[in-house]
Design a protein around this motif. Structure first.
Motif, PDB file in Angstrom:
ATOM      1  N   GLU A   1       7.138  13.027 -19.657  1.00 57.61           N
ATOM      2  CA  GLU A   1       6.852  11.682 -20.159  1.00 57.61           C
ATOM      3  C   GLU A   1       6.573  11.714 -21.659  1.00 57.61           C
ATOM      4  N   VAL A   2       5.819  12.706 -22.099  1.00 56.80           N
ATOM      5  CA  VAL A   2       5.473  12.834 -23.511  1.00 56.80           C
ATOM      6  C   VAL A   2       6.709  13.106 -24.360  1.00 56.80           C
ATOM      7  N   LEU A   3       7.606  13.927 -23.853  1.00 50.46           N
ATOM      8  CA  LEU A   3       8.734  14.401 -24.652  1.00 50.46           C
ATOM      9  C   LEU A   3       9.955  13.496 -24.596  1.00 50.46           C
ATOM     10  N   THR A   4      10.079  12.709 -23.539  1.00 53.87           N
ATOM     11  CA  THR A   4      11.270  11.866 -23.403  1.00 53.87           C
ATOM     12  C   THR A   4      10.976  10.381 -23.605  1.00 53.87           C
ATOM     13  N   GLY A   5       9.705  10.016 -23.600  1.00 55.44           N
ATOM     14  CA  GLY A   5       9.339   8.608 -23.781  1.00 55.44           C
ATOM     15  C   GLY A   5       9.418   8.178 -25.234  1.00 55.44           C
ATOM     16  N   PRO A   6       9.166   6.904 -25.495  1.00 57.20           N
ATOM     17  CA  PRO A   6       9.223   6.383 -26.864  1.00 57.20           C
ATOM     18  C   PRO A   6       8.228   7.099 -27.788  1.00 57.20           C
ATOM     19  N   LEU A   7       8.706   7.458 -28.963  1.00 57.42           N
ATOM     20  CA  LEU A   7       7.874   8.153 -29.935  1.00 57.42           C
ATOM     21  C   LEU A   7       6.722   7.261 -30.385  1.00 57.42           C
ATOM     22  N   ASP A   8       5.540   7.840 -30.484  1.00 56.17           N
ATOM     23  CA  ASP A   8       4.326   7.159 -30.962  1.00 56.17           C
ATOM     24  C   ASP A   8       3.852   6.043 -30.032  1.00 56.17           C
TER      25      ASP A   8
ATOM     26  N   GLY B   1       7.286  26.233 -21.287  1.00 59.52           N
ATOM     27  CA  GLY B   1       8.641  25.788 -21.595  1.00 59.52           C
ATOM     28  C   GLY B   1       8.736  24.577 -22.492  1.00 59.52           C
ATOM     29  N   TYR B   2       7.607  24.060 -22.963  1.00 57.91           N
ATOM     30  CA  TYR B   2       7.606  22.814 -23.728  1.00 57.91           C
ATOM     31  C   TYR B   2       7.129  22.992 -25.172  1.00 57.91           C
ATOM     32  N   VAL B   3       6.858  24.224 -25.576  1.00 56.60           N
ATOM     33  CA  VAL B   3       6.252  24.456 -26.889  1.00 56.60           C
ATOM     34  C   VAL B   3       7.142  23.966 -28.023  1.00 56.60           C
ATOM     35  N   ALA B   4       8.412  24.343 -28.024  1.00 58.91           N
ATOM     36  CA  ALA B   4       9.318  23.934 -29.108  1.00 58.91           C
ATOM     37  C   ALA B   4       9.422  22.414 -29.187  1.00 58.91           C
ATOM     38  N   ASP B   5       9.468  21.754 -28.038  1.00 61.87           N
ATOM     39  CA  ASP B   5       9.564  20.289 -28.023  1.00 61.87           C
ATOM     40  C   ASP B   5       8.279  19.640 -28.540  1.00 61.87           C
ATOM     41  N   LEU B   6       7.137  20.274 -28.290  1.00 65.79           N
ATOM     42  CA  LEU B   6       5.882  19.745 -28.827  1.00 65.79           C
ATOM     43  C   LEU B   6       5.881  19.808 -30.348  1.00 65.79           C
ATOM     44  N   PHE B   7       6.433  20.872 -30.915  1.00 63.14           N
ATOM     45  CA  PHE B   7       6.545  20.957 -32.375  1.00 63.14           C
ATOM     46  C   PHE B   7       7.484  19.870 -32.904  1.00 63.14           C
ATOM     47  N   ARG B   8       8.528  19.549 -32.142  1.00 66.29           N
ATOM     48  CA  ARG B   8       9.438  18.480 -32.562  1.00 66.29           C
ATOM     49  C   ARG B   8       8.694  17.149 -32.635  1.00 66.29           C
ATOM     50  N   VAL B   9       7.885  16.855 -31.614  1.00 64.94           N
ATOM     51  CA  VAL B   9       7.102  15.617 -31.616  1.00 64.94           C
ATOM     52  C   VAL B   9       6.100  15.634 -32.769  1.00 64.94           C
ATOM     53  N   LEU B  10       5.521  16.787 -33.034  1.00 68.28           N
ATOM     54  CA  LEU B  10       4.584  16.922 -34.153  1.00 68.28           C
ATOM     55  C   LEU B  10       5.232  16.505 -35.461  1.00 68.28           C
ATOM     56  N   LEU B  11       6.451  16.934 -35.672  1.00 66.68           N
ATOM     57  CA  LEU B  11       7.108  16.705 -36.969  1.00 66.68           C
ATOM     58  C   LEU B  11       7.736  15.328 -37.094  1.00 66.68           C
ATOM     59  N   THR B  12       7.976  14.650 -35.980  1.00 66.46           N
ATOM     60  CA  THR B  12       8.626  13.338 -36.049  1.00 66.46           C
ATOM     61  C   THR B  12       7.659  12.179 -35.801  1.00 66.46           C
ATOM     62  N   GLY B  13       6.496  12.477 -35.233  1.00 68.26           N
ATOM     63  CA  GLY B  13       5.558  11.418 -34.909  1.00 68.26           C
ATOM     64  C   GLY B  13       4.761  10.921 -36.101  1.00 68.26           C
ATOM     65  N   ASN B  14       4.050   9.826 -35.889  1.00 65.08           N
ATOM     66  CA  ASN B  14       3.200   9.287 -36.951  1.00 65.08           C
ATOM     67  C   ASN B  14       1.884  10.071 -37.030  1.00 65.08           C
ATOM     68  N   GLY B  15       0.969   9.605 -37.857  1.00 66.88           N
ATOM     69  CA  GLY B  15      -0.272  10.346 -38.068  1.00 66.88           C
ATOM     70  C   GLY B  15      -1.078  10.560 -36.807  1.00 66.88           C
TER      71      GLY B  15
ATOM     72  N   VAL C   1      -0.967  16.041 -31.124  1.00 68.88           N
ATOM     73  CA  VAL C   1      -0.165  17.230 -30.814  1.00 68.88           C
ATOM     74  C   VAL C   1      -0.849  18.486 -31.358  1.00 68.88           C
ATOM     75  N   LEU C   2      -1.405  18.395 -32.545  1.00 67.85           N
ATOM     76  CA  LEU C   2      -2.086  19.555 -33.120  1.00 67.85           C
ATOM     77  C   LEU C   2      -3.312  19.943 -32.306  1.00 67.85           C
ATOM     78  N   LYS C   3      -4.042  18.966 -31.782  1.00 65.34           N
ATOM     79  CA  LYS C   3      -5.176  19.294 -30.916  1.00 65.34           C
ATOM     80  C   LYS C   3      -4.701  20.125 -29.716  1.00 65.34           C
ATOM     81  N   LEU C   4      -3.580  19.725 -29.147  1.00 65.34           N
ATOM     82  CA  LEU C   4      -3.025  20.438 -28.005  1.00 65.34           C
ATOM     83  C   LEU C   4      -2.563  21.839 -28.403  1.00 65.34           C
ATOM     84  N   LEU C   5      -1.837  21.945 -29.512  1.00 61.80           N
ATOM     85  CA  LEU C   5      -1.341  23.250 -29.965  1.00 61.80           C
ATOM     86  C   LEU C   5      -2.484  24.189 -30.343  1.00 61.80           C
ATOM     87  N   VAL C   6      -3.532  23.646 -30.921  1.00 59.75           N
ATOM     88  CA  VAL C   6      -4.699  24.481 -31.256  1.00 59.75           C
ATOM     89  C   VAL C   6      -5.313  25.055 -29.983  1.00 59.75           C
TER      90      VAL C   6
END
Length: 305
Positions: free
Chosen positions: A148-155, A181-195, A201-206
């Protein structure tokens, strides 16, 4: 750091167990009531009409769960989820909802095509996930929440609600492997999402970066080179501190040795190649005398900077 937080969660779960004991008789009695009896009562819908930010009885929660499971009205469904989500902010209710079998009922609403219902279900699960025993029931939904996080509407509200739930579920190491299996996609959302999305996403990656078992998966992930722009001195503090903490945690995991330390070089374009490349070195050196004392402190304790 991860160990202390894990201990706190376990202690919280133990405390909640004691709070649930007083309602065992009421739970047993409630389960014996027929669905026909619940259907005839208007009290469940009445509960959804107000703002119930309080501890509810086992009987009230049972009626809400039956209403949620049986209604096809999207407005009532949404209101029931909001009421359950509000009630799940209380530790006693968290335990009662689990004992009544309510977590799968709430979790199944993630499948709804109605984005508002989906969001409210994720919010309710997020509150329920504060209880460590509830996490055992919620973990079966982790992969679905990732999708849901990775395929749904951004932001979107759904994406943020899903990210908050995943962040709660990864405070300890217990369920982090489900995100491998979702790490690379989480970085994609990090770089394309708003503030707001970037922060979540950073809270999750940390959280993931504190676990040595996740280090290889993080470092091998293919990440766009724009990731390094997060290390610029003008980046908002709430982002800069978290991306530096991510780097610091990975360094700490590498320093303890293990299989990652003896792996052959990671491929070009991986997070490893970005973090330990010359461009990142220069950016880190430029941050050594950052105007924010907290940023400066984190930079100076990362080896080689």
């Amino acid at each position: 750091m991860g160990g202390a937080r894990a201990a706190g969660w376990v202690a919280a779960g133990l405390a909640l167990g004691a709070g649930a004991g007083f309602c065992l008789y009421r739970l047993a009695r409630g389960r014996r009531r027929s669905k026909r009896g619940l259907r005839s009562s208007g009290s469940a819908e009445d509960l959804t009409n107000g703002s119930y930010n309080d501890v509810l009885s086992a009987e009230q929660l049972q009626k809400l769960l039956y209403l949620l499971e049986s209604t096809e009205d999207p407005i009532i469904t949404e209101r029931a989820l909001v009421t359950l989500g509000n009630s799940a902010a209380f530790s006693t209710n968290q335990a009662i909802i689990r004992e009544l079998g309510g977590i799968p009922i709430v979790g199944n609403k993630i499948n709804s095509l109605n984005h508002s219902i989906k969001e409210k279900a994720l919010n309710a699960l997020n509150n329920l996930s504060v209880n460590v025993e509830n996490q055992i029931k919620i973990k079966v939904f982790i992969r679905q929440v990732c999708e849901e996080v990775l395929t749904g509407p951004l932001d979107s509200a759904v994406q943020l609600a899903g990210l908050r739930l995943l962040t709660n579920m990864t405070v300890t190491n217990e369920h982090q492997h489900a995100l491998h299996g979702y790490v690379a996609d989480l970085f994609r959302v990090l770089l394309t999402g708003n503030g707001n999305t970037k922060v979540q996403v950073l809270k999750l990656l940390v959280n993931l970066s504190e676990n040595p078992a996740m280090t290889e998966g993080l470092l091998s992930a293919q990440v766009d080179s724009s990731f390094l722009s997060l290390f610029d001195g003008h980046v908002a503090q709430e982002l800069l501190l978290r991306v530096l903490t991510l780097f610091q945690n990975i360094n700490n995991c590498l320093s303890v040795g293990g299989p990652v330390a003896v792996q052959p070089p990671f491929p070009k374009g991986s997070l490893f190649s970005l973090l330990y490349g010359e461009e990142c070195v220069q950016k880190m050196k430029a941050l050594v005398h950052h105007h924010d004392a907290d940023v400066d402190k984190v930079v100076t304790i990362i080896p080689q900077f």
